[in-house]
Design a protein around this motif. Sequence first.
Motif, PDB file in Angstrom:
ATOM      1  N   GLU A 161       0.819  -1.218   0.000  1.00  0.00           N
ATOM      2  CA  GLU A 161       0.000   0.000   0.000  1.00  0.00           C
ATOM      3  C   GLU A 161       0.852   1.267   0.000  1.00  0.00           C
ATOM      4  O   GLU A 161       0.488   2.275  -0.625  1.00  0.00           O
ATOM      5  N   THR A 162       1.998   1.251   0.701  1.00  0.00           N
ATOM      6  CA  THR A 162       2.861   2.427   0.746  1.00  0.00           C
ATOM      7  C   THR A 162       3.353   2.792  -0.652  1.00  0.00           C
ATOM      8  O   THR A 162       3.303   3.948  -1.067  1.00  0.00           O
ATOM      9  N   ALA A 163       3.837   1.790  -1.393  1.00  0.00           N
ATOM     10  CA  ALA A 163       4.330   2.038  -2.756  1.00  0.00           C
ATOM     11  C   ALA A 163       3.205   2.555  -3.648  1.00  0.00           C
ATOM     12  O   ALA A 163       3.412   3.453  -4.473  1.00  0.00           O
ATOM     13  N   LYS A 164       2.016   2.019  -3.468  1.00  0.00           N
ATOM     14  CA  LYS A 164       0.862   2.469  -4.264  1.00  0.00           C
ATOM     15  C   LYS A 164       0.547   3.944  -3.950  1.00  0.00           C
ATOM     16  O   LYS A 164       0.257   4.731  -4.860  1.00  0.00           O
ATOM     17  N   ASN A 165       0.591   4.309  -2.679  1.00  0.00           N
ATOM     18  CA  ASN A 165       0.333   5.696  -2.287  1.00  0.00           C
ATOM     19  C   ASN A 165       1.327   6.643  -2.947  1.00  0.00           C
ATOM     20  O   ASN A 165       0.966   7.721  -3.441  1.00  0.00           O
ATOM     21  N   MET A 185      11.480  13.131   3.770  1.00  0.00           N
ATOM     22  CA  MET A 185      11.864  12.137   2.764  1.00  0.00           C
ATOM     23  C   MET A 185      12.575  10.923   3.358  1.00  0.00           C
ATOM     24  O   MET A 185      12.523   9.825   2.801  1.00  0.00           O
ATOM     25  N   ASP A 186      13.240  11.118   4.486  1.00  0.00           N
ATOM     26  CA  ASP A 186      13.963   9.995   5.091  1.00  0.00           C
ATOM     27  C   ASP A 186      13.029   8.883   5.537  1.00  0.00           C
ATOM     28  O   ASP A 186      13.461   7.744   5.762  1.00  0.00           O
ATOM     29  N   ALA A 187      11.719   9.181   5.664  1.00  0.00           N
ATOM     30  CA  ALA A 187      10.762   8.160   6.103  1.00  0.00           C
ATOM     31  C   ALA A 187      10.610   7.047   5.067  1.00  0.00           C
ATOM     32  O   ALA A 187      10.342   5.896   5.427  1.00  0.00           O
ATOM     33  N   VAL A 188      10.778   7.372   3.781  1.00  0.00           N
ATOM     34  CA  VAL A 188      10.552   6.369   2.732  1.00  0.00           C
ATOM     35  C   VAL A 188      11.715   6.256   1.752  1.00  0.00           C
ATOM     36  O   VAL A 188      11.607   5.536   0.767  1.00  0.00           O
ATOM     37  N   ALA A 189      12.800   6.961   1.988  1.00  0.00           N
ATOM     38  CA  ALA A 189      13.912   6.953   1.026  1.00  0.00           C
ATOM     39  C   ALA A 189      15.227   6.628   1.722  1.00  0.00           C
ATOM     40  O   ALA A 189      16.264   7.205   1.420  1.00  0.00           O
ATOM     41  N   LYS A 190      15.175   5.690   2.651  1.00  0.00           N
ATOM     42  CA  LYS A 190      16.375   5.338   3.408  1.00  0.00           C
ATOM     43  C   LYS A 190      17.338   4.512   2.559  1.00  0.00           C
ATOM     44  O   LYS A 190      16.969   3.933   1.535  1.00  0.00           O
ATOM     45  N   ILE A 191      18.574   4.437   3.034  1.00  0.00           N
ATOM     46  CA  ILE A 191      19.608   3.671   2.354  1.00  0.00           C
ATOM     47  C   ILE A 191      19.144   2.227   2.170  1.00  0.00           C
ATOM     48  O   ILE A 191      18.739   1.569   3.126  1.00  0.00           O
ATOM     49  N   ARG A 192      19.244   1.727   0.941  1.00  0.00           N
ATOM     50  CA  ARG A 192      18.660   0.418   0.637  1.00  0.00           C
ATOM     51  C   ARG A 192      19.463  -0.753   1.191  1.00  0.00           C
ATOM     52  O   ARG A 192      18.957  -1.867   1.270  1.00  0.00           O
ATOM     53  N   ASP A 193      20.719  -0.520   1.603  1.00  0.00           N
ATOM     54  CA  ASP A 193      21.488  -1.634   2.161  1.00  0.00           C
ATOM     55  C   ASP A 193      21.413  -1.681   3.685  1.00  0.00           C
ATOM     56  O   ASP A 193      22.187  -2.377   4.338  1.00  0.00           O
ATOM     57  N   ASP A 194      20.454  -0.924   4.263  1.00  0.00           N
ATOM     58  CA  ASP A 194      20.237  -0.963   5.705  1.00  0.00           C
ATOM     59  C   ASP A 194      19.693  -2.338   6.092  1.00  0.00           C
ATOM     60  O   ASP A 194      18.580  -2.705   5.727  1.00  0.00           O
ATOM     61  N   ARG A 195      20.481  -3.108   6.832  1.00  0.00           N
ATOM     62  CA  ARG A 195      20.097  -4.482   7.158  1.00  0.00           C
ATOM     63  C   ARG A 195      18.908  -4.556   8.106  1.00  0.00           C
ATOM     64  O   ARG A 195      18.306  -5.613   8.279  1.00  0.00           O
ATOM     65  N   HIS A 196      18.600  -3.431   8.750  1.00  0.00           N
ATOM     66  CA  HIS A 196      17.498  -3.434   9.717  1.00  0.00           C
ATOM     67  C   HIS A 196      16.152  -3.168   9.052  1.00  0.00           C
ATOM     68  O   HIS A 196      15.116  -3.221   9.709  1.00  0.00           O
ATOM     69  N   GLU A 197      16.156  -2.827   7.764  1.00  0.00           N
ATOM     70  CA  GLU A 197      14.907  -2.505   7.090  1.00  0.00           C
ATOM     71  C   GLU A 197      14.360  -3.726   6.346  1.00  0.00           C
ATOM     72  O   GLU A 197      15.114  -4.548   5.821  1.00  0.00           O
ATOM     73  N   LEU A 198      13.058  -3.827   6.280  1.00  0.00           N
ATOM     74  CA  LEU A 198      12.405  -4.932   5.583  1.00  0.00           C
ATOM     75  C   LEU A 198      12.456  -4.728   4.068  1.00  0.00           C
ATOM     76  O   LEU A 198      12.621  -3.605   3.576  1.00  0.00           O
ATOM     77  N   ARG A 203      11.657  -1.720  -1.346  1.00  0.00           N
ATOM     78  CA  ARG A 203      10.893  -1.574  -2.596  1.00  0.00           C
ATOM     79  C   ARG A 203      10.273  -0.183  -2.684  1.00  0.00           C
ATOM     80  O   ARG A 203      10.108   0.365  -3.775  1.00  0.00           O
ATOM     81  N   VAL A 204       9.936   0.382  -1.525  1.00  0.00           N
ATOM     82  CA  VAL A 204       9.366   1.733  -1.498  1.00  0.00           C
ATOM     83  C   VAL A 204      10.382   2.742  -2.016  1.00  0.00           C
ATOM     84  O   VAL A 204      10.038   3.667  -2.762  1.00  0.00           O
ATOM     85  N   VAL A 205      11.660   2.587  -1.632  1.00  0.00           N
ATOM     86  CA  VAL A 205      12.696   3.484  -2.125  1.00  0.00           C
ATOM     87  C   VAL A 205      12.756   3.432  -3.655  1.00  0.00           C
ATOM     88  O   VAL A 205      12.832   4.463  -4.318  1.00  0.00           O
ATOM     89  N   ASN A 206      12.681   2.237  -4.198  1.00  0.00           N
ATOM     90  CA  ASN A 206      12.691   2.099  -5.659  1.00  0.00           C
ATOM     91  C   ASN A 206      11.482   2.781  -6.291  1.00  0.00           C
ATOM     92  O   ASN A 206      11.572   3.361  -7.378  1.00  0.00           O
ATOM     93  N   THR A 207      10.340   2.727  -5.602  1.00  0.00           N
ATOM     94  CA  THR A 207       9.137   3.397  -6.104  1.00  0.00           C
ATOM     95  C   THR A 207       9.332   4.904  -6.136  1.00  0.00           C
ATOM     96  O   THR A 207       8.915   5.586  -7.086  1.00  0.00           O
ATOM     97  N   VAL A 208       9.955   5.455  -5.088  1.00  0.00           N
ATOM     98  CA  VAL A 208      10.246   6.896  -5.060  1.00  0.00           C
ATOM     99  C   VAL A 208      11.164   7.263  -6.219  1.00  0.00           C
ATOM    100  O   VAL A 208      10.935   8.261  -6.921  1.00  0.00           O
TER     101      VAL A 208
END
Length: 374
Positions: A161-165, A185-198, A203-208
């Motif tokens: 749903e986040t990516a759709k929004n 922007m940091d809420a949805v555009a964080k570093i993609r190699d962050d091991r703590h993120e799902l 995928r949301v970062v890629n959508t942005v």
Amino acid sequence: MEVDKSLISALIEAALSADYTGVRRLGVQIAKGLSEQNDIEGAKALQSLLRRRGVPLQASGYAEALPRDAGSRLPLIEEGQWPTTPVMMGGQAGHTVSQFIEDAQHIDLLTQKGVSARLGLLIYGPPGTGKTLLAGHIAASLKRPFYIARLDSLISSRLGETAKNIREIFDFVPARNAVLFLDEMDAVAKIRDDRHELGELKRVVNTVLQGLDSLTDDVVTIGATNHPHLLDPAIWRRFPYKVELGLPDQDVRTSLWQHFLYQDGDTHRDHALLLSRVSEGLNGADIENIALAARRRAILGNREPSLSQILMAVRGSRAGSPQLLDNRELDTADKKALTQMLDEIGDVSQAEIGEIVGVSRQMVHRYLKEAEHG
């Protein structure tokens, strides 16, 4: 004061069409014009009228179809008003913003010559430094609608749903010749190699990134973050213009006090300079809040703003946590603390300290001697 007749005609046309958004936008533009012509009271009256009459206009049948979250049905984006509060900045940040506005104003010419660039500006810095205010001023300078997407509020617990929004926001803006402001922007555009993120948030970062890449060169996009170190490097590359907004320097602090406390009058220039020196470390929002609180107390008490009480409020404030003054009279402990603070900044005579604190020069000398001996 004379107002542009074309604006009045456009305002009447929008009103007869029940175009709520158009009425509000034109009204704000007229209010800004009145403010620039020093008709401050007229500008404030019009702003108040726009706020009070907005709901009946919506009830008349017009409502802009903003994209909404499928689950909560809350709008994913809101239309902001052009600000009338001035933005105060200088140095490299001011130069970058001026260049960005100039390029955006001449995008058709630049495109024709084959040198158009993506109109993306990233603003970063601590809270209270005026990121949203600056974005609103850029929209006003370009005379474009101002749409705000607070990205931290777009995150949904529902898978996908986040990516759709986010996709809906990037689909909505291009046809509206608007300025899109992506806040937090940091809420949805964080570093993609962050091991703590799902994987979902990655995928949301890629959508942005895909959304930014889908925009045509004439779309003005402004991103903002309090935490630039969290942003994915690919996000940084999508914004060719970058501005760091730090805490205001002394000249800017003086201008802030002069505007918000003394309404740009020249009679209290020395007081504004003194306040700028003791308010080092505070952000622009802190100074605005303290100054407006002082003016409220002065208006309700039918007197001039109390410099000593304002100084005590500044003394008790920290960045992001301003202390708002009240009408309480200074007690002996307050007077001693204020005397010591003014003495420490230098260039303030004991006679001047006494006048500010409300005691004799002899008492100032006594307070300082007591402080010296602990």
